[in-house]
Design a protein around this motif. Structure first.
Motif, PDB file in Angstrom:
ATOM      1  N   ARG A  92       5.276  14.522  -0.591  1.00 44.06           N
ATOM      2  CA  ARG A  92       4.139  13.615  -0.503  1.00 44.06           C
ATOM      3  C   ARG A  92       2.929  14.162  -1.249  1.00 44.06           C
ATOM      4  N   LEU A 104      10.362  -1.142  -3.398  1.00 40.59           N
ATOM      5  CA  LEU A 104       9.122  -1.342  -2.644  1.00 40.59           C
ATOM      6  C   LEU A 104       9.520  -1.670  -1.211  1.00 40.59           C
ATOM      7  N   LEU A 105       8.627  -1.387  -0.267  1.00 39.81           N
ATOM      8  CA  LEU A 105       8.884  -1.759   1.119  1.00 39.81           C
ATOM      9  C   LEU A 105       8.644  -3.270   1.219  1.00 39.81           C
ATOM     10  N   LYS A 107       8.620  -5.445   3.481  1.00 41.68           N
ATOM     11  CA  LYS A 107       7.980  -6.120   4.599  1.00 41.68           C
ATOM     12  C   LYS A 107       6.472  -5.977   4.571  1.00 41.68           C
ATOM     13  N   MET A 108       5.939  -5.422   3.485  1.00 44.32           N
ATOM     14  CA  MET A 108       4.480  -5.321   3.428  1.00 44.32           C
ATOM     15  C   MET A 108       3.974  -5.624   2.020  1.00 44.32           C
ATOM     16  N   SER A 109       2.676  -5.876   1.955  1.00 48.41           N
ATOM     17  CA  SER A 109       2.064  -6.286   0.696  1.00 48.41           C
ATOM     18  C   SER A 109       2.074  -5.130  -0.313  1.00 48.41           C
ATOM     19  N   ASP A 112      -0.418  -2.518   0.629  1.00 47.57           N
ATOM     20  CA  ASP A 112       0.026  -1.660   1.719  1.00 47.57           C
ATOM     21  C   ASP A 112       1.139  -0.721   1.274  1.00 47.57           C
ATOM     22  N   LEU A 115      -0.772   2.052  -0.152  1.00 43.98           N
ATOM     23  CA  LEU A 115      -1.512   2.803   0.866  1.00 43.98           C
ATOM     24  C   LEU A 115      -0.586   3.579   1.795  1.00 43.98           C
ATOM     25  N   THR A 116       0.639   3.070   1.974  1.00 49.47           N
ATOM     26  CA  THR A 116       1.595   3.800   2.813  1.00 49.47           C
ATOM     27  C   THR A 116       1.773   5.215   2.287  1.00 49.47           C
ATOM     28  N   ALA A 117       1.780   5.348   0.967  1.00 52.15           N
ATOM     29  CA  ALA A 117       1.856   6.679   0.383  1.00 52.15           C
ATOM     30  C   ALA A 117       0.478   7.325   0.371  1.00 52.15           C
ATOM     31  N   LEU A 119      -2.266   6.972   2.148  1.00 51.53           N
ATOM     32  CA  LEU A 119      -2.918   7.409   3.379  1.00 51.53           C
ATOM     33  C   LEU A 119      -2.159   8.537   4.055  1.00 51.53           C
ATOM     34  N   LEU A 120      -0.969   8.828   3.516  1.00 52.77           N
ATOM     35  CA  LEU A 120      -0.127   9.832   4.162  1.00 52.77           C
ATOM     36  C   LEU A 120      -0.701  11.239   4.015  1.00 52.77           C
ATOM     37  N   LYS A 125     -10.122   7.044   3.977  1.00 51.91           N
ATOM     38  CA  LYS A 125      -9.399   5.787   3.792  1.00 51.91           C
ATOM     39  C   LYS A 125     -10.058   4.951   2.702  1.00 51.91           C
ATOM     40  N   VAL A 129      -8.351   3.552  -0.713  1.00 54.38           N
ATOM     41  CA  VAL A 129      -8.266   2.124  -1.027  1.00 54.38           C
ATOM     42  C   VAL A 129      -8.888   1.873  -2.402  1.00 54.38           C
ATOM     43  N   ARG A 165       2.106   3.212  -6.514  1.00 51.76           N
ATOM     44  CA  ARG A 165       2.456   3.936  -5.301  1.00 51.76           C
ATOM     45  C   ARG A 165       2.848   5.377  -5.621  1.00 51.76           C
TER      46      ARG A 165
END
Ligand SMILES: Nc1ncnc2c1ncn2[C@@H]1O[C@H](COP(=O)(O)OP(=O)(O)O)[C@@H](O)[C@H]1O
Ligand SMILES: [Mg+2]
Lengths: 258, 777
Positions: A92, A104-105, A107-109, A112, A115-117, A119-120, A125, A129, A165
């Protein structure tokens, strides 16, 4: 970019790398006593025939998979002995990935996904963003797309979101496994342009491809065969429509018996 | 057909473990349901059959032998509803059975003559002592088994201070009396022993009129008629009962258990319905593309649905049969326990009806619900399915956007994961909600039976002091003062229990100087009597006499009758509501005031009742006829209840944990199949296995917490009603049960903790999903 002034710094160093798979009783050696150094700021391209072990090598380099033996020194750390969770933490911070299937995931925009990566790794924040937004702009994804789901956009857009991402945490190396393999020519060019731009900004990139057009974007091409580096070619910095580079790559690939 | 079985086989192989957990839940349902059905379908008829076999009476009425007369028997014979009757002589005594299940047990005992011929209430000897014994006695099943007296062992009755010992020669099955909740029990002495006892006691000789009525006669009405007849002929009725009242008291626990098991089975059945619904819907979603391909190959929707439904229906069939088989393993134990307290042996017989009902119900329910859930396949266009163009459920809106949701990214991702799993949330909510119904019930039991055992004890028992002293002195006031001034005494009340008649009904009278000082107020309407003209009557009496607060009641004691104003209604589980309360003055007017009452002593420290009895004996020596450590008796009864409650709570928790485990297994498995790639991507990005396990287990928690808490809090509403219904069944109009929010929340919290633990354990295999597996696929 970090250390961009130090162009010859060795970022990743591989010694006596072996990787074999056991299928039934037979043991199949894919990577065979391979040595390799990756320099800071290089756009390295790995080529080879299908099944040569390009992906296997890429994922071993990036700590996604554990080698059978040998050592990988990445940013001064020997990552071969790391546990799965320690490798995750390592990834990470230091690695970004772009896949042929994009992954890509769904189930999310798009935002997001980035940001999943982003914010990890901690940090503010708001700043994360803002960085994500800047990167989206950079890869030519306007704000209206950020809220969309992966299923609602084209493959090229999705892959560019995938790149956002991958680089949001300013990884030392961006790993890409045939990033344009599933895209049409128009979309491929757009994605490759992003890679070129990132490379110009100093991002170190290692990309697997079996596509000549993609390979031209790199400055160093490595050819894999029988689990070893069979040949290597220095193309120099990419410039569009550079016939000399194209000839050089063609000659190299012919020599490699491609 | 062949293709369908092929396809079916594929669905089965794919979902093997999930079908197995579905099967386990069906197995549990079948087990419980079958137990309930066997109890409902077999025990009741078995009871009636045995009653008929032994030619049991419809009405029993006990009168003193001296008052029996040819005039009375003629009158009984002439009653139009009486078909057959028999006068059975016996000796009636209040006796203490020594070492009855380890303690002393006082009961009204009828000693019958074993050698008297019997046409009604025949006895069937179940077990005999192998050798001839000295001083033989034949005991009914209840006394022999519950009291733990085996053939060949000695039983001692203490009657009026004298001990009479016999050797158990045999154990008989009788359908005349029954268990402890009937206040009467019969034992049987051979002629020689019977005569000896009659001579030794010189009192208590009675006659039991055992009456069989014709079909369709209302036994209660006939009993009222006979009672009147007896009284007209100067024969006071000492005890009377009908076949119904007898059966009710013997079958109470069995009926209660049947109802509870049935409720339990319904809850688990609900769980299994939602589970198969969930699985089918999930499979349809997972296999969307496959189904599209199958359809494009020419499979009909019906064929695909049949192939999907088949494994589940087959599993339901198989596992419900297994559950039934397993329940036959449990039945003997269960039936033994029930037989022990009901006083009659019931042979566990194979019940085809229960078997067929259980298996058919579960299989059909599974078939119907899986079929309905698979209906979506019909609406699936092949091309849409192949392209994966779903109805876009959960994709319309990006819930909990990471940029805007406060809190850590892990927490937000957990919320996101929860938000996209509507189907699984429904299942989880339903399961947790219904299981919490059981948990809340066990919480209520725990509080009222273990933390505050007095709540349950006061509901089920009558006034119970720490020490009961029987005194000979006529100066009861002086004695009271003397005992009350002893160290450790908190208060002393004069109290008596007498057999009286209220109207035409027999009743137990509780006589106390001041009911406001008692500890267990059984009054559920109006108030306790205060003046000498007031009375409170039991629920059953009020019902049978058709009177209530404000009416008057005539009480007869010996030869004296007197009328009282009813000021309240009181309950007594022990005496089935056949009681009344009178004040000291009120009763003195009936008895002439010459009788000595007991002293109920309440201690500051009830644990030291034995020490107090010693003290009282030293202080008042000869005036104390007997002293009973009532606190100890109460504690023993209490520990029996506590034991049962602990077992019930443990069983409820174990079953809940097991069901939650099975459900979570299915949910998490489904998640791992559906989200395998997603987990791989998370890992590639740099999420650690531990984070993903926490995120997955965590995503189940909001629904778990919501379901458990809402269901537990809802317990505040329904628990009083259920307690009212349950205790109402045993005759407690008012119960002392409380539902503290704290306990309900505590139990819900325990359940949530167990759920969390199980989810974490089940989600652990997520750690093994490698990021690298992305590339391999
Ligand atoms: N997990 C695995 N188990 C067994 N064999 C594998 C595994 N991963 C890759 N291989 C084999 O290793 C060889 C190289 O694979 P890969 O690195 O994906 O080749 P490519 O150069 O086309 O990317 C292939 O023959 C493949 O079958
Ligand atoms: Mg590859």
């Amino acid at each position: 970019m970090k250390n961009s002034e130090n162009k010859n710094h060795i970022l990743l160093s591989v010694r006596h790398l072996n990787k074999s798979f056991r299928s039934g009783d037979a043991e199949q050696t894919i990577i065979n006593d391979l040595d390799l150094d990756i320099r800071q700021g290089d756009f390295t391209v790995i080529m080879g025939s299908s099944g040569a072990g390009k992906s296997t090598l890429l994922y071993a380099l990036s700590g996604m998979d554990k080698p059978t033996s040998g050592s990988i020194t990445f940013c001064g750390e020997d990552i071969t002995s790391y546990s799965a969770d320690k490798l995750a933490v390592f990834r990470r911070k230091h690695c970004g990935f772009v896949f042929q299937q994009i992954y890509l995931l769904d189930k999310m925009s798009l935002m997001d996904n980035a940001l999943t990566a982003g914010l990890l790794v901690g940090g503010k924040k708001k700043e994360t963003v803002r960085r994500a937004a800047a990167l989206f702009e950079k890869v030519n994804l306007p704000e209206v797309t950020w809220k969309k789901f992966p299923s609602q956009i084209s493959g090229g857009e999705a892959q560019r979101a995938g790149i956002v991402r991958a680089v949001i945490n300013r990884p030392e190396v961006l790993f890409a496994d045939e990033p344009t393999g599933a895209l049409n020519s128009h979309n491929s060019d757009a994605v490759l342009d992003v890679f070129t731009e990132l490379s110009r900004d100093g991002q170190s990139i290692i990309m697997v491809t079996h596509d000549k057009k993609s390979a031209l974007r790199g400055n160093r091409v490595i050819y894999l065969r029988d689990g070893r580096i069979f040949g290597e070619c220095d193309l120099g910095e990419y410039t569009p429509d550079n016939a000399a580079r194209t000839d050089k790559l063609n000659a190299f690939l012919t020599e490699m018996n491609w | 057909m062949k293709q369908i079985s092929h396809l079916s086989h594929y669905f089965f192989r794919k979902d093997k473990k999930q079908i197995l957990s579905f099967g386990m839940i069906i197995l549990i349902t079948a087990l419980i349901l079958h137990l309930a059905l066997v109890l409902a379908l077999r025990i009741d008829p078995a009871y009636d059959r045995l009653s008929d076999e032994l030619h049991s009476a419809d009405i029993d009425m006990v009168i003193p032998q001296m008052t029996d007369s040819p005039a009375l028997s003629d009158a009984v014979r002439r009653h139009p509803s009486v078909e057959q009757f028999e006068q059975q002589r016996a000796i009636l005594q209040k006796a203490v059975m020594k070492d009855f299940r380890g303690t002393d047990f006082e009961l009204n005992i009828l000693f019958y003559n074993w050698d008297d011929p019997r046409a009604i209430h025949r006895l069937s000897c179940r077990r005999r002592s192998k050798e001839a014994v000295q001083n033989p006695i034949y005991l009914p099943l209840y006394i022999a088994e519950f009291g733990e007296y085996a053939p060949g062992e000695t039983i001692t009755f203490s009657i009026g201070g004298k001990d009479f010992s016999y050797t158990v020669a045999g154990v008989v099955q009788e359908m005349q009396y029954g268990n402890a909740s009937a206040e009467l029990m019969g034992v049987f002495l051979p002629d020689a022993q019977y005569r000896q006892l009659a001579q030794a006691l010189e009192s208590g000789e009675v006659v039991n009129y055992a009456v069989r009525t014709g079909e369709g006669a209302d036994r209660q009405t006939v009993l009222t008629d006979l009672r009147k007849t007896a009284e007209e002929k100067q024969a006071p009725v000492l005890f009377a009962m009908t076949r119904e009242s007898r059966k009710q008291s013997r079958m109470m626990v069995t009926n209660l258990l049947t109802v509870i098991l049935a409720a339990f089975a319904v809850i688990v059945l609900l769980v299994s319905i939602f589970l198969c619904r969930f699985r089918i819907k999930t499979t349809v979603a997972e296999e969307m593309a496959q189904m599209g391909v199958l359809k494009s190959l020419g499979f009909t929707s019906g064929g695909i649905i049949a192939a999907e439904v088949l494994p589940y229906t087959a599993a339901a069939l198989l596992f419900s049969v297994l559950g039934v088989a397993l329940s036959y393993g449990l039945l003997p134990t269960l039936v033994n326990v029930l037989a022990l307290q009901a006083g009659f042996r019931f042979d566990v017989a194979y019940s085809p009806a229960a078997l067929i009902l259980t298996v058919a119900l579960l299989t059909v329910v599974t078939l119907v619900f899986t079929w309905l859930s698979a209906g979506r396949i019909r609406r699936l266009l092949p091309i849409a399915a192949i392209r994966g163009v779903t109805d876009g459920r959960g994709m319309k809106k990006n819930r909990f956007p990471l940029a805007k949701t406060p809190g850590s990214v892990h927490f937000t991702l957990m919320l996101k994961q929860m938000a996209v799993s509507a189907r699984q949330n429904v299942l989880l909510f339903v399961v947790l909600f219904v299981m919490t119904i059981l948990i809340a019930f066990s919480g209520s039991l725990f509080y009222n039976g273990i933390i505050r055992p007095d709540h349950l004890m006061n509901t089920l028992s009558d006034e119970s002091p720490d020490v009961i002293l029987q005194v000979s002195s006529s100066d009861i006031v002086g004695m009271k003062r003397a005992i009350g001034s002893l160290d450790g005494a908190e208060k002393v009340l004069s109290y008596a229990i007498r057999q009286v008649q209220v109207g035409d009904e027999n009743a137990v009278a509780f006589v106390c100087e001041d009911f406001s000082q008692t500890q267990n107020d059984g009054c559920y309407e109006g108030q306790n009597p205060v003046s000498g003209r007031e009375i409170a009557i039991g629920s059953a009496l009020a019902e049978r006499l058709g009177c209530g607060v404000g009416d008057t009641a005539v009480v007869t004691y010996g030869d004296t009758s007197r009328s009282y104003r009813i000021v309240g209604l009181v309950q007594s589980v022990n005496n089935r509501g056949e009681i009344c309360e009178l004040t000291d003055q009120g009763f003195a007017a009936l008895s002439g005031g010459k009788e000595t009452h007991s002293l109920y002593v309440y201690l500051k420290n009830s644990a030291d009742a034995d020490g107090f009895i010693e003290k009282a004996k030293t202080a008042c020596g000869g005036e104390i006829v007997s002293a009973v450590n009532a606190a100890k008796k109460q504690r023993e009864a209490q520990s029996l209840y506590m034991g049962i409650i602990t077992v019930v709570i443990a069983v409820i928790f174990a079953v809940t944990a097991l069901i939650v485990l099975l459900i979570l297994f299915v949910i998490i498995r489904s998640m791992m199949t559906q989200c395998r790639q997603e987990f791989g991507i998370y890992k590639a990005i740099g999420y650690s296995g531990r984070q993903l396990v926490a995120q997955t287990a965590g995503s189940l928690m909001p629904v778990t917490v919501a379901a458990a808490l809402s269901s537990a809090l809802l317990g505040l509403v329904w628990l009083p009603a259920v307690n009212h219904a349950i205790f109402g069944m045993v005759g407690a109009m008012k119960n002392h049960m409380e539902q503290p929010v704290g306990i309900l929340l505590l139990f819900a919290a325990a359940e949530i903790a167990v759920t969390l633990l199980i989810s974490v354990l089940l989600a652990r295999p997520i750690k093994k999903i490698e990021a690298y597996s992305l590339i391999k696929e």
